[in-house]
Design an enzyme around this catalytic site. Structure first.
Site, PDB file in Angstrom:
ATOM      1  N   GLN A 132       0.812  -1.204   0.000  1.00 38.70           N
ATOM      2  CA  GLN A 132       0.000   0.000   0.000  1.00 38.70           C
ATOM      3  C   GLN A 132       0.856   1.269   0.000  1.00 38.70           C
ATOM      4  O   GLN A 132       2.056   1.226   0.248  1.00 38.70           O
ATOM      5  CB  GLN A 132      -0.928  -0.008   1.224  1.00 38.70           C
ATOM      6  CG  GLN A 132      -1.910  -1.176   1.210  1.00 38.70           C
ATOM      7  CD  GLN A 132      -3.053  -0.962   2.165  1.00 38.70           C
ATOM      8  OE1 GLN A 132      -3.573   0.133   2.313  1.00 38.70           O
ATOM      9  NE2 GLN A 132      -3.453  -2.032   2.827  1.00 38.70           N
ATOM     10  N   LYS A 148       1.961   6.843   6.916  1.00 40.23           N
ATOM     11  CA  LYS A 148       0.750   6.245   6.356  1.00 40.23           C
ATOM     12  C   LYS A 148      -0.354   7.290   6.404  1.00 40.23           C
ATOM     13  O   LYS A 148      -0.729   7.742   7.482  1.00 40.23           O
ATOM     14  CB  LYS A 148       0.331   5.010   7.157  1.00 40.23           C
ATOM     15  CG  LYS A 148       1.218   3.800   6.962  1.00 40.23           C
ATOM     16  CD  LYS A 148       0.579   2.554   7.578  1.00 40.23           C
ATOM     17  CE  LYS A 148       1.416   1.310   7.298  1.00 40.23           C
ATOM     18  NZ  LYS A 148       0.751   0.085   7.790  1.00 40.23           N
ATOM     19  N   ASP A 167      -5.275   0.579   4.733  1.00 43.24           N
ATOM     20  CA  ASP A 167      -4.837   0.746   6.120  1.00 43.24           C
ATOM     21  C   ASP A 167      -5.505   1.952   6.761  1.00 43.24           C
ATOM     22  O   ASP A 167      -5.681   2.996   6.127  1.00 43.24           O
ATOM     23  CB  ASP A 167      -3.315   0.931   6.181  1.00 43.24           C
ATOM     24  CG  ASP A 167      -2.563  -0.366   5.980  1.00 43.24           C
ATOM     25  OD1 ASP A 167      -3.210  -1.420   5.866  1.00 43.24           O
ATOM     26  OD2 ASP A 167      -1.318  -0.318   5.939  1.00 43.24           O
ATOM     27  N   ASP A 309      -5.145  -9.501   9.158  1.00 42.64           N
ATOM     28  CA  ASP A 309      -4.282  -9.514   7.971  1.00 42.64           C
ATOM     29  C   ASP A 309      -2.841  -9.861   8.316  1.00 42.64           C
ATOM     30  O   ASP A 309      -1.914  -9.391   7.671  1.00 42.64           O
ATOM     31  CB  ASP A 309      -4.350  -8.131   7.300  1.00 42.64           C
ATOM     32  CG  ASP A 309      -3.842  -8.151   5.871  1.00 42.64           C
ATOM     33  OD1 ASP A 309      -4.038  -9.158   5.181  1.00 42.64           O
ATOM     34  OD2 ASP A 309      -3.244  -7.148   5.436  1.00 42.64           O
ATOM     35  N   GLU A 314       7.605 -11.226  11.660  1.00 38.41           N
ATOM     36  CA  GLU A 314       9.016 -10.883  11.552  1.00 38.41           C
ATOM     37  C   GLU A 314       9.682 -10.970  12.909  1.00 38.41           C
ATOM     38  O   GLU A 314       9.143 -10.467  13.913  1.00 38.41           O
ATOM     39  CB  GLU A 314       9.158  -9.472  10.956  1.00 38.41           C
ATOM     40  CG  GLU A 314       8.708  -9.438   9.508  1.00 38.41           C
ATOM     41  CD  GLU A 314       8.642  -8.045   8.934  1.00 38.41           C
ATOM     42  OE1 GLU A 314       9.537  -7.685   8.149  1.00 38.41           O
ATOM     43  OE2 GLU A 314       7.689  -7.323   9.267  1.00 38.41           O
ATOM     44  N   ASP A 324       2.902  -3.461  11.097  1.00 41.73           N
ATOM     45  CA  ASP A 324       1.797  -3.436  10.131  1.00 41.73           C
ATOM     46  C   ASP A 324       0.454  -3.753  10.777  1.00 41.73           C
ATOM     47  O   ASP A 324      -0.126  -4.817  10.575  1.00 41.73           O
ATOM     48  CB  ASP A 324       2.068  -4.412   8.978  1.00 41.73           C
ATOM     49  CG  ASP A 324       3.242  -3.977   8.122  1.00 41.73           C
ATOM     50  OD1 ASP A 324       3.476  -2.771   8.007  1.00 41.73           O
ATOM     51  OD2 ASP A 324       3.944  -4.852   7.590  1.00 41.73           O
TER      52      ASP A 324
END
Length: 409
Positions: A132, A148, A167, A309, A314, A324
């Site tokens: 995104q 964002k 998002d 989602d 990680e 995220d």
């Protein structure tokens, strides 16, 4: 006579206490009744059992258990730069605080937050990780942050799949404070910032300038990403872009893995975890108990936010970094219980997070979050109520796990 009076007073005290508990139970359950628990055909049997345990939750889950102060002054201190603050020093301190089991220290946190909100932007490029629109902004003092933008009104509600829509920037900011409240500082520092569009263009790279487009006589950006399209750009309002500024951990290396509980993103297909009652047993053969507990922790966190989602995770020093989180806060009236699949399928967890959640029962969860001015401005009351409702569903899932363990033995 005095003994009779004392007994009467005690009797009326007990009646009053029971009345308060009954009212509290009615309040929480009536709120939850207004919400919809979203079930899938594959996972519905778990969800039905969890809902049954929800209806049988004892009063201990509704009572306030602690008056503990969870946010210290580092979250509230008002900072004014007076020329004595060296931004380079602030960024060095912030990066050096990143360590195993934490992405920041609470000491001097307000200084870092203020710097992220106000430091001059010296370069604007695109952040190409992910699918995104994101900007990679360099702040004075040479610190990178991810921006964002806000795409929707704060009260926009998303129906359909749990991963619907773009998002939500406010979900990233709530995630940061929620992780701190849960004593799991594994979300990068994330704060609200409103930026002049011209401030971005003045220091933008050629690729950013190449992706400008006019829409309704307004200069906009359509981005450089998988889902970025020219006919659906991000446009400033009154010459400004609002969004989340997320601290970019410049120097740490993360190892990315596919989540065992990732979705297939196809309504006509089911993932293996949605079909196999013994799925957790196969996961246990592939991951350590520590990592399994990490995945359960982040599933609980994601469920509170309704971030469905989480297709990858990680690792940093064998700890999952909670990155995220923008797909949270989609619909305050729905609760996708299958986000909790790692918990109810495995029923194995560390006590630390669960004990903290219990400390936050009885309204303490949102009461503490509302102490943060930024959250009061960005998070709707409906989403605050949803957090409380989902906390009860987590407690119901834990009760199911107790029942499941008892049956096994």
């Amino acid at each position: 006579m005095k003994i009779m009076v004392k007994k009467c007073r005690f009797f009326f005290f007990i009646l009053s206490l029971l009345s308060v508990i009954t009212i509290s139970l009615h309040y929480y359950l009536s709120n939850l009744a207004k919400s919809a628990v979203v079930t899938s055909s594959a996972q519905s049997k778990y969800e039905e059992i969890i809902l049954q345990h929800l209806s049988e939750l004892g009063p201990e889950y509704y009572k306030r258990k602690s008056k503990k102060v969870f946010f210290n002054n580092s979250f509230f201190d008002v900072v004014h730069f007076d020329g004595t603050h060296d931004l380079k020093h602030i960024w060095n301190y912030a990066n050096s605080a990143i360590a195993k089991s934490r992405l920041y220290k609470r000491d001097n946190l307000s200084l870092i937050i203020h710097a992220m909100k106000t430091a001059k932007i010296t370069k604007a490029d695109y952040y190409t990780k992910g699918t995104q629109f994101k900007l990679n902004l360099t702040l004075e003092g040479d610190q990178s942050v991810v921006f964002k933008p806000r795409w929707y009104k704060l009260d926009r509600i998303f129906n359909g799949a749990v991963y619907s829509g773009r998002d939500r920037f406010q979900a990233e900011i709530l995630s940061f404070y929620l992780s701190a409240l849960l004593d799991k500082p594994m979300v990068p520092i994330s704060v609200e910032r409103t930026i002049l569009f011209d401030e971005i263009l003045q220091v933008a790279t050629p690729i950013v300038h190449q992706t400008t487009v006019q829409k309704n006589s307004t200069l906009c950006l359509y981005g450089h990403c998988l889902y970025c399209v020219k006919n659906d750009p991000i446009c400033p309002e009154n010459g400004k872009l609002q969004g989340a500024v997320i601290f970019n951990m410049n120097d740490i290396q993360l190892k990315r893995y596919a989540s065992p509980w990732k979705r297939v993103y196809n309504k006509n297909q089911k993932a293996k975890w949605e079909q196999d009652d013994n799925y957790c047993e196969s996961v246990k053969k592939k991951v350590t108990k520590r990592l399994l507990h990490e995945m359960v922790d982040i599933a609980i966190f994601d469920f509170l936010l309704q971030n469905g989602d989480r297709h990858t995770y990680e690792l940093y020093h064998q700890e999952i970094v909670w990155l995220d989180n923008g797909k949270g806060l989609g619909n305050p009236y729905t609760h996708h219980i299958d986000i909790l699949a790692p918990l109810y399928q495995c029923c194995s967890y560390r006590p630390d997070l669960i004990n903290r959640l219990k400390e936050l029962s009885g309204g303490a969860l949102t009461e503490n979050l509302k102490k943060i001015l930024e959250l009061r401005q960005l998070i709707t009351e409906e989403h605050f109520n949803a957090l409380e409702n989902r906390l009860l569903l987590i407690f119901a899932t834990l009760e199911y796990c107790k029942y499941k363990t008892k049956i096994k033995h």
